[in-house]
Write a protein that holds these residues in place. Sequence first.
Motif, PDB file in Angstrom:
ATOM      1  N   GLY B  95       0.359   7.242  -1.246  1.00 11.18           N
ATOM      2  CA  GLY B  95       0.081   6.099  -2.123  1.00 11.18           C
ATOM      3  C   GLY B  95      -1.329   5.568  -1.976  1.00 11.18           C
ATOM      4  O   GLY B  95      -1.942   5.129  -2.951  1.00 11.18           O
ATOM      5  N   LEU B  96      -1.847   5.607  -0.768  1.00 14.62           N
ATOM      6  CA  LEU B  96      -3.205   5.104  -0.537  1.00 14.62           C
ATOM      7  C   LEU B  96      -4.255   6.199  -0.687  1.00 14.62           C
ATOM      8  O   LEU B  96      -5.440   5.943  -0.560  1.00 14.62           O
ATOM      9  N   GLY B  97      -3.783   7.430  -0.906  1.00 12.70           N
ATOM     10  CA  GLY B  97      -4.730   8.538  -1.056  1.00 12.70           C
ATOM     11  C   GLY B  97      -5.243   9.045   0.279  1.00 12.70           C
ATOM     12  O   GLY B  97      -6.212   9.808   0.335  1.00 12.70           O
ATOM     13  N   LEU B  98      -4.575   8.622   1.363  1.00 12.75           N
ATOM     14  CA  LEU B  98      -5.037   9.019   2.695  1.00 12.75           C
ATOM     15  C   LEU B  98      -4.903  10.522   2.910  1.00 12.75           C
ATOM     16  O   LEU B  98      -5.790  11.150   3.489  1.00 12.75           O
ATOM     17  N   ASP B  99      -3.804  11.080   2.414  1.00 12.27           N
ATOM     18  CA  ASP B  99      -3.597  12.529   2.620  1.00 12.27           C
ATOM     19  C   ASP B  99      -4.669  13.338   1.911  1.00 12.27           C
ATOM     20  O   ASP B  99      -5.195  14.310   2.441  1.00 12.27           O
ATOM     21  N   ARG B 100      -5.038  12.882   0.690  1.00  9.79           N
ATOM     22  CA  ARG B 100      -6.094  13.591  -0.061  1.00  9.79           C
ATOM     23  C   ARG B 100      -7.424  13.474   0.664  1.00  9.79           C
ATOM     24  O   ARG B 100      -8.170  14.431   0.790  1.00  9.79           O
ATOM     25  N   ALA B 101      -7.686  12.259   1.162  1.00 10.83           N
ATOM     26  CA  ALA B 101      -8.950  12.029   1.859  1.00 10.83           C
ATOM     27  C   ALA B 101      -9.031  12.907   3.102  1.00 10.83           C
ATOM     28  O   ALA B 101     -10.054  13.562   3.341  1.00 10.83           O
ATOM     29  N   LEU B 102      -7.939  12.939   3.872  1.00 11.75           N
ATOM     30  CA  LEU B 102      -7.950  13.743   5.101  1.00 11.75           C
ATOM     31  C   LEU B 102      -8.084  15.228   4.790  1.00 11.75           C
ATOM     32  O   LEU B 102      -8.829  15.942   5.459  1.00 11.75           O
ATOM     33  N   ASP B 103      -7.345  15.677   3.755  1.00  8.38           N
ATOM     34  CA  ASP B 103      -7.442  17.090   3.373  1.00  8.38           C
ATOM     35  C   ASP B 103      -8.878  17.453   3.026  1.00  8.38           C
ATOM     36  O   ASP B 103      -9.396  18.501   3.423  1.00  8.38           O
ATOM     37  N   SER B 104      -9.505  16.556   2.269  1.00  4.11           N
ATOM     38  CA  SER B 104     -10.857  16.824   1.814  1.00  4.11           C
ATOM     39  C   SER B 104     -11.831  16.853   2.998  1.00  4.11           C
ATOM     40  O   SER B 104     -12.680  17.751   3.100  1.00  4.11           O
ATOM     41  N   ILE B 105     -11.674  15.870   3.888  1.00  6.07           N
ATOM     42  CA  ILE B 105     -12.581  15.816   5.046  1.00  6.07           C
ATOM     43  C   ILE B 105     -12.361  17.020   5.950  1.00  6.07           C
ATOM     44  O   ILE B 105     -13.318  17.664   6.401  1.00  6.07           O
ATOM     45  N   LEU B 106     -11.071  17.353   6.179  1.00  2.00           N
ATOM     46  CA  LEU B 106     -10.778  18.493   7.052  1.00  2.00           C
ATOM     47  C   LEU B 106     -11.285  19.796   6.450  1.00  2.00           C
ATOM     48  O   LEU B 106     -11.792  20.660   7.165  1.00  2.00           O
ATOM     49  N   ALA B 107     -11.169  19.908   5.116  1.00  2.00           N
ATOM     50  CA  ALA B 107     -11.663  21.120   4.460  1.00  2.00           C
ATOM     51  C   ALA B 107     -13.174  21.227   4.653  1.00  2.00           C
ATOM     52  O   ALA B 107     -13.715  22.298   4.924  1.00  2.00           O
ATOM     53  N   ALA B 108     -13.832  20.065   4.508  1.00  2.00           N
ATOM     54  CA  ALA B 108     -15.290  20.074   4.675  1.00  2.00           C
ATOM     55  C   ALA B 108     -15.663  20.405   6.117  1.00  2.00           C
ATOM     56  O   ALA B 108     -16.589  21.164   6.372  1.00  2.00           O
ATOM     57  N   LEU B 109     -14.930  19.839   7.058  1.00  2.00           N
ATOM     58  CA  LEU B 109     -15.233  20.095   8.470  1.00  2.00           C
ATOM     59  C   LEU B 109     -14.903  21.532   8.871  1.00  2.00           C
ATOM     60  O   LEU B 109     -15.556  22.108   9.731  1.00  2.00           O
ATOM     61  N   GLY B 110     -13.888  22.068   8.197  1.00  2.00           N
ATOM     62  CA  GLY B 110     -13.434  23.397   8.584  1.00  2.00           C
ATOM     63  C   GLY B 110     -14.265  24.519   8.021  1.00  2.00           C
ATOM     64  O   GLY B 110     -14.131  25.657   8.434  1.00  2.00           O
ATOM     65  N   ARG B 111     -15.134  24.149   7.060  1.00  2.00           N
ATOM     66  CA  ARG B 111     -15.967  25.188   6.448  1.00  2.00           C
ATOM     67  C   ARG B 111     -16.930  25.747   7.504  1.00  2.00           C
ATOM     68  O   ARG B 111     -17.681  24.993   8.117  1.00  2.00           O
ATOM     69  N   ASP B 112     -16.816  27.058   7.719  1.00  2.00           N
ATOM     70  CA  ASP B 112     -17.671  27.646   8.747  1.00  2.00           C
ATOM     71  C   ASP B 112     -19.084  27.825   8.209  1.00  2.00           C
ATOM     72  O   ASP B 112     -19.279  28.351   7.118  1.00  2.00           O
ATOM     73  N   ASP B 113     -20.025  27.369   8.997  1.00  5.03           N
ATOM     74  CA  ASP B 113     -21.412  27.618   8.624  1.00  5.03           C
ATOM     75  C   ASP B 113     -21.707  29.097   8.831  1.00  5.03           C
ATOM     76  O   ASP B 113     -21.096  29.734   9.694  1.00  5.03           O
ATOM     77  N   PRO B 114     -22.616  29.670   8.059  1.00  2.23           N
ATOM     78  CA  PRO B 114     -22.962  31.069   8.303  1.00  2.23           C
ATOM     79  C   PRO B 114     -23.513  31.200   9.725  1.00  2.23           C
ATOM     80  O   PRO B 114     -24.225  30.316  10.200  1.00  2.23           O
ATOM     81  N   PRO B 115     -23.147  32.286  10.421  1.00  4.01           N
ATOM     82  CA  PRO B 115     -23.605  32.418  11.802  1.00  4.01           C
ATOM     83  C   PRO B 115     -25.124  32.395  11.862  1.00  4.01           C
ATOM     84  O   PRO B 115     -25.789  33.058  11.072  1.00  4.01           O
ATOM     85  N   SER B 116     -25.601  31.564  12.765  1.00  3.44           N
ATOM     86  CA  SER B 116     -27.063  31.445  12.843  1.00  3.44           C
ATOM     87  C   SER B 116     -27.633  32.677  13.544  1.00  3.44           C
ATOM     88  O   SER B 116     -27.061  33.181  14.506  1.00  3.44           O
ATOM     89  N   ALA B 117     -28.718  33.128  13.015  1.00  6.31           N
ATOM     90  CA  ALA B 117     -29.364  34.312  13.605  1.00  6.31           C
ATOM     91  C   ALA B 117     -29.919  33.945  14.976  1.00  6.31           C
ATOM     92  O   ALA B 117     -30.334  32.805  15.193  1.00  6.31           O
ATOM     93  N   GLU B 118     -29.849  34.878  15.867  1.00  4.24           N
ATOM     94  CA  GLU B 118     -30.404  34.633  17.203  1.00  4.24           C
ATOM     95  C   GLU B 118     -31.894  34.358  17.065  1.00  4.24           C
ATOM     96  O   GLU B 118     -32.596  35.070  16.323  1.00  4.24           O
ATOM     97  N   PRO B 119     -32.377  33.314  17.726  1.00 11.21           N
ATOM     98  CA  PRO B 119     -33.829  33.079  17.621  1.00 11.21           C
ATOM     99  C   PRO B 119     -34.588  34.251  18.230  1.00 11.21           C
ATOM    100  O   PRO B 119     -34.148  34.824  19.231  1.00 11.21           O
TER     101      PRO B 119
END
Lengths: 96, 132
Positions: B95-119
């Motif tokens: 009702g408060l949209g909390l589940d949507r907000a959490l899903d969205s934040i978790l999806a954003a946090l869970g997105r793996d960044d491309p592996p950084s190249a070794e310096p």
Amino acid sequence: MEEIKRLHRAGAWAVLPDRYTALRKLLGAILAANPDAPDDQKALLVGSINQFRVMENAVERALADKTAPDVVGLNKIVSQKLDKLNEVLLTFRLKP
Amino acid sequence: MADPKFRTLIHKLLERSKGGKVQWEATAVEGVYQAAFPQYSVKIYSRPNPNVVATDYILEVADNEGQVIDEIRDTDFPDEYENMRDLFNCARSVGLGLDRALDSILAALGRDDPPSAEPPEPPGITDEDVPF
């Protein structure tokens, strides 16, 4: 519904219960006139009627307690319903 | 005595709500959430129980005019207390949209960044690099 939002903003609480009742009756008539509407559209109408019943009770209680209802919260709900009901009412009008 | 069908209603609502199949929405009264169906609607809310240090959960069924037909409290089915509490929390979250907000934040946090190249290794210092 736009008028109800304006009345909320103007703080015309004494006249609002009658407006909610009129709106509920209108939505009820639309529901009764469209028995073949899809379930999601009927649920939207039923949910809207219930929302305005809750709103009416909340405003009546605020009037009795001499407190100020939450205008922003009320108008947020009216706006959400207005948008969805507009879509549904359009489909009813477009029916052959 | 409460209609035993309410027990089934609690179970079904909870199951469907957990599966995201029930569209709970906040109402004009804080802490009251409703879900509408083609002919009826249900509302759920909580309130502190003054007699014991606990919260009561109340589920109402309303007709298509918004008129409450019947209600049950968790005390009607004491063994359903946890289910009613979970249903309330689920309704609140949706009702408060909390589940949507959490899903969205978790999806954003869970997105793996491309592996950084070794310096690259810094070039070794040779005599040629020494400016003097």
